[in-house]
Scaffold this active site. Structure first.
Site, PDB file in Angstrom:
ATOM      1  N   GLU A 175     -14.138 -53.271  37.616  1.00 28.04           N
ATOM      2  CA  GLU A 175     -13.158 -52.911  38.646  1.00 28.04           C
ATOM      3  C   GLU A 175     -13.363 -53.861  39.819  1.00 28.04           C
ATOM      4  O   GLU A 175     -14.504 -53.993  40.273  1.00 28.04           O
ATOM      5  CB  GLU A 175     -13.357 -51.469  39.105  1.00 28.04           C
ATOM      6  CG  GLU A 175     -12.228 -50.989  39.998  1.00 28.04           C
ATOM      7  CD  GLU A 175     -12.433 -49.581  40.550  1.00 28.04           C
ATOM      8  OE1 GLU A 175     -13.579 -49.151  40.654  1.00 28.04           O
ATOM      9  OE2 GLU A 175     -11.436 -48.954  40.899  1.00 28.04           O
ATOM     10  N   ALA A 312     -22.140 -48.690  43.641  1.00 35.23           N
ATOM     11  CA  ALA A 312     -22.155 -48.053  42.326  1.00 35.23           C
ATOM     12  C   ALA A 312     -20.756 -48.046  41.735  1.00 35.23           C
ATOM     13  O   ALA A 312     -19.770 -48.196  42.457  1.00 35.23           O
ATOM     14  CB  ALA A 312     -22.669 -46.620  42.450  1.00 35.23           C
ATOM     15  N   GLU A 348     -19.881 -40.783  42.064  1.00 36.42           N
ATOM     16  CA  GLU A 348     -19.549 -41.359  40.755  1.00 36.42           C
ATOM     17  C   GLU A 348     -19.293 -40.271  39.710  1.00 36.42           C
ATOM     18  O   GLU A 348     -18.485 -40.460  38.799  1.00 36.42           O
ATOM     19  CB  GLU A 348     -20.660 -42.306  40.291  1.00 36.42           C
ATOM     20  CG  GLU A 348     -20.994 -43.436  41.267  1.00 36.42           C
ATOM     21  CD  GLU A 348     -19.797 -44.251  41.714  1.00 36.42           C
ATOM     22  OE1 GLU A 348     -18.798 -44.315  40.980  1.00 36.42           O
ATOM     23  OE2 GLU A 348     -19.855 -44.817  42.825  1.00 36.42           O
TER      24      GLU A 348
HETATM   25 ZN   LIG Z   1     -15.595 -44.592  44.124  1.00 36.80          ZN
END
Ligand SMILES: [Zn+2]
Length: 896
Positions: A175, A312, A348
């Site tokens: 991403e 993260a 997350e």
């Molecule tokens: Zn996020």
């Protein structure tokens, strides 16, 4: 993704959650789900022609970790909807060596010619004749490169915890949008498909992906082929792979799902805290979202390194987190890092639903992922750790968002994203913190139960699919949440911060409020003209009176509330707006400050300081409120307030007023530090350990001689005992000592960095080298950063450390060595890196320099530079008045 941010906002004073027992099962992901053979809707942007879509990928990769290359084979099951000469997929820096299209209903394979468009990041597979609509399998073999930055498949080199020798691990980060660096693919979130991944790796290494290992086969040459189970239907940016010398610490969560922390071998019990907190939060989300986590396992994979841009990533079933905020090493992990480990995992884990199970259709709605994950993370963190008073951090998040949202360069939460640069820059404080603040406001407005019912309906309806913002509002309204779509649309589509001017008059036991709506702006020049009107939810309280809820929908409004006590318009601090009280109302609040709830005390201080700094009122009202918080306040509040005094001190230039303020801060706060002691006490609450760190940092930076002396004493002990500083306060003592360092201290720190065998510790030493106030040492730190001695990820950290005290020097250095430094931060992040470096500058000469740098960038990449420039101009405009009024306030306050 968890962005790097100084504050991690939290949602609210959350009501205890009554968990409904019955869980709806999400529709089970079929291995090869039937996809309706219709092209993608035109309403969703796409770089790709709408002629085909994938349903399943079979990928095998063979990395060569030493050569930093990999070989790949892919077979993609796809539906072609319209006759076309060619199929266009994403691909970035991939060399396709052969490709064919096999009709799955039978027939001969069609050979394909491949051409690449580097700028568009696409691969065009051309057939000899038009491809007819139908079902096919696109087969291709290719090679790609392994980078040193987290984009695509990348390598991290780090010292082995047992031997100290450098070892290399491989990881992926997709991403956004970098799956295309790993595999030719339809690399957009709405092209969901299932994935079968296999990898050929050294026999003694551990390979990890989204799903558990289905099969391992030994191969010649001390290698093995690892095949992972088929993933559920998901977006390409969530695919994950890692291989290295790892160990895994796992346990079963209460819902039966196995959670595991994958860490460099030798990490041992450092993974325990993360593993246990992951096991704690996962079942909570099962209940909250009403859909059980659908994968058989959830790993969190330690990446031994760091990024300038994120902490993260929420790959489905295989989160990746940088080591410093995942592993708990008693020698270096600070109390705020402990909280960060918890809340980052919560963020997350929330994404496993919000983002992974239900995904935004396009990057315009990235905030649906990030705002929600941030909000949900704080909710669960607060639930399991009420003693942390996490609700105060929500106010920090609000302030961060408003700081960006009150500049003319702001943008709406839901924004137009078209290019790769747009995507990368969408991960900002508006998407995360404003998104989170708006969600918290809406939840508070409709009520926690209605909100949760709406979310459950949304999850059930859109599982394994894609959504836009309005799908969510429809679900909340369907659950009974009135006005949600209207309020949400205004706050997510109109940029800016509402400002409410409040006049309060008391008569007959009630308070009558006259309200006027304006827009809060940090830029005095843009305060005139036509302003938008937002529907603003208010929760008004007059002293002990019951709170009154009111939706303000016009520019002016009047409200009468019971009671005649001090009036608080944003009671509970969940509204996303500023409140400018008239003098009498503010005096009343200041005089009754001690009676307010802790969250209101902190919110009121932050709101008024910001209004003072922006010039909506003098500095005095904000500072008077700040001074109301006693040094004996609750640990979390005290730590936040000490930090505010520290930044207020930073506003002043060297001179008498600065010395006076430093003395005043030290006089007030050092007794609290003395009571806590310089060292952590066994079994003390984490919040006390954290407050100690915050007080040492604040007092150290305002020139408290006792703290500076103690920091130096502790630093010098390192010369004979490298473990002398070990413990939760190590980062704090190092920072204070490093900022006051002389040449000998600095050289000692440098030797510690070079001798350090742990990655996190080494990075800590290296970044501390940049904190030296002495310009000659700061200059040496910059030279050291690109000398090749520090590891690649430490270099940008040294530079950002220098930028804290010497932004202009750091900027000039980065400009002069741009060719070396750009690749260290990654091409895609360079503009943001530059912008961060000048974030504290107040030097007028920087205006021209920043403009000159911005002119070298394409317009879509230059946005952060334009924002940094606007921020600088605002500081230049406001700082003289702030300093003058602060000095004047000190003259009176000093006599108190
Ligand atoms: Zn996020």
């Amino acid at each position: 993704m968890r962005a790097l941010s100084r504050s991690f906002a939290t949602a609210s004073a959350v009501a205890a959650l009554a968990i409904a027992p019955a869980l709806a099962a999400a529709p089970a992901p079929a291995a090869t789900p039937a996809i309706a053979p219709v092209p993608l809707t035109e309403a969703i942007p796409s770089d790709l022609p709408r002629t085909a879509r994938p349903s399943h990928y079979q990928i095998e990769i063979t990395p060569d970790a030493q050569a930093l290359t990999f070989a790949g084979k892919v077979a993609i099951d796809l539906d072609v909807f319209a006759a076309a000469q060619a199929l266009t997929l994403h691909g970035n820096e991939l060399a396709v060596t052969g490709a064919s299209l096999v009709p799955t209903t039978g027939g001969k394979a069609i050979p394909l010619q491949v051409s690449a468009d580097a700028k568009a990041q696409t691969l065009r597979f051309t057939a000899p004749a038009a491809i007819k609509p139908g079902k096919y399998r696109l087969e291709a073999s290719y090679t790609g490169t392994i980078g040193k930055n987290p984009a695509g498949l990348f390598a991290l080199d780090y010292p082995d915890k047992r031997t100290g020798k450098d070892v290399r691990g491989l990881f992926t980060q997709f991403e956004a949008p970098d799956a295309r660096r790993f595999v030719p693919s339809f690399d957009e979130p709405s092209y969901k498909a299932t994935f079968d991944l296999a990898a050929v790796v050294p026999a003694d290494r551990m390979a990890i992906s989204n799903m558990p290992v289905a099969k391992e086969e030994p191969l010649e040459g001390n290698r093995k082929r690892v095949t992972f189970a088929t993933s559920p239907r998901m977006s390409s940016y969530l695919l994950f792979f890692a291989v290295g010398d790892f160990e895994r610490s796992a346990k079963k969560a209460a819902d039966g799902v196995e959670v595991g922390i994958v860490a460099p071998s030798g990490s041992g019990s450092q993974a325990d805290y993360a593993r246990d907190s992951l096991a704690e939060v996962l079942p909570w989300f099962d209940d909250y979202f009403g859909v059980k986590y659908p994968l058989p396992k959830l790993d969190n994979v330690t990446a031994p390194g760091s990024s300038q841009f994120f902490g993260a990533m929420e790959n489905w079933g295989a989160i990746m987190t940088f080591e410093r905020i995942l592993l708990n090493d008693p020698a270096t992990t600070s109390p705020s890092a402990i909280q960060n480990i918890y809340s980052t995992q919560a963020h997350e884990t929330a994404h496993q639903w919000f983002g992974d199970l239900v995904t935004m259709a396009w990057w315009d709605d990235l905030w649906l992922n990030e705002g929600f994950a941030s909000w949900a993370a704080d909710k669960v963190t607060d639930h399991f750790n009420p003693e942390w008073s996490y609700s105060l951090n929500a106010i920090d998040g609000r302030e961060t968002a408003m700081g960006m949202d009150a500049l003319p360069t702001t943008h709406p939460v839901v924004q137009k994203v078209r290019t790769v640069s747009d995507m990368e820059q969408a991960f900002d404080a508006i998407t995360y913190q404003k998104g989170q603040a708006v969600i918290a406001m809406l939840e508070d407005y409709v009520g926690a139960d209605t909100w949760r019912s709406g979310l459950r309906a949304y999850m059930a309806k859109h599982a394994y699919s894609n959504t836009v913002s309005s799908d969510l509002w429809a679900a909340i309204e369907g659950a009974g949440g009135k006005d949600v779509g209207r309020i949400a649309d205004a706050f997510t589509r109109t940029p800016g911060v509402p400002l409410l001017r409040v006049q309060a008059t008391c008569a007959g036991g009630s308070t009558r409020l006259a309200l006027t709506q304006d827009t809060f702006s940090l830029d005095p020049a843009s305060r005139g003209g036509q302003k938008p009107v937002w529907p603003v939810p208010l929760l008004i309280r007059a002293g002990e009176g019951a709170p009154t809820r009111h939706l303000m929908t016009a520019r002016t409004d009047t409200v009468t509330v019971p009671g005649c006590g001090p009036v608080l318009v944003n009671s509970g601090q969940l509204g996303y707006y500023r409140t400018l009280y008239d003098g009498a109302a503010l005096t009343k609040l200041t005089g009754n400050f001690g009676a307010l709830a802790k969250v209101d005390q902190y919110g009121l201080v932050r709101d008024n300081l910001s209004l003072s700094l922006a010039g909506y009122q003098g500095m005095a009202p904000g500072l008077d409120l700040l001074a109301q918080v006693p040094a004996s306040a609750d640990a979390t509040l005290a730590g936040e307030i000490a930090g505010l005094w520290q930044s207020t001190y930073g506003l002043l230039e060297d001179g008498a007023p600065k010395r006076q303020l430093g003395t005043m801060i030290a006089r007030k706060w050092s007794p609290r530090l003395k009571a806590l002691g310089f060292d952590a006490k066994p079994g003390e609450p984490l919040t006390d350990t954290k407050l100690r760190a915050q007080l040492i940092a604040a007092l150290g930076s305002v020139g408290d001689a006792g703290v500076a002396k103690e920091a130096r004493r502790r630093l010098q002990a390192l010369a004979t005992n490298p473990a002398a500083l070990n413990g939760p306060l190590k980062p704090t003592w190092l920072a204070v000592a490093a900022s006051n360092a002389d040449r000998a201290d600095w050289e000692l720190l440098k030797r510690q960095a070079a001798a350090s065998t742990g990655l996190v510790e080494r990075q800590l030493y290296y970044s501390s080298l940049g904190l030296a106030r002495d310009p000659a040492l700061a200059k040496d730190a910059l030279a050291l950063s690109i000398s090749g001695v520090p590891d690649a990820t430490s270099a940008p950290q040294i530079i950002t450390s220098v930028a804290q005290g010497h932004p202009e020097m750091a900027f000039d250095f980065v400009r002069a060595h741009q060719k070396t430094i750009d690749p260290m931060v990654g091409q895609s992040g360079r503009a943001r890196f530059f912008s961060r470096i000048v974030g504290t500058s107040t030097d007028p000469a920087m205006v021209g320099k920043i403009e000159a740098y911005g002119a070298t960038l394409p317009a879509d990449e230059a946005k952060p530079v334009v924002q940094a420039l606007t921020g600088l101009k605002q500081r230049l405009a406001n700082r003289p008045r702030q300093r003058q009024e602060l000095a004047a306030w000190l003259k009176t306050a000093g006599r108190k």
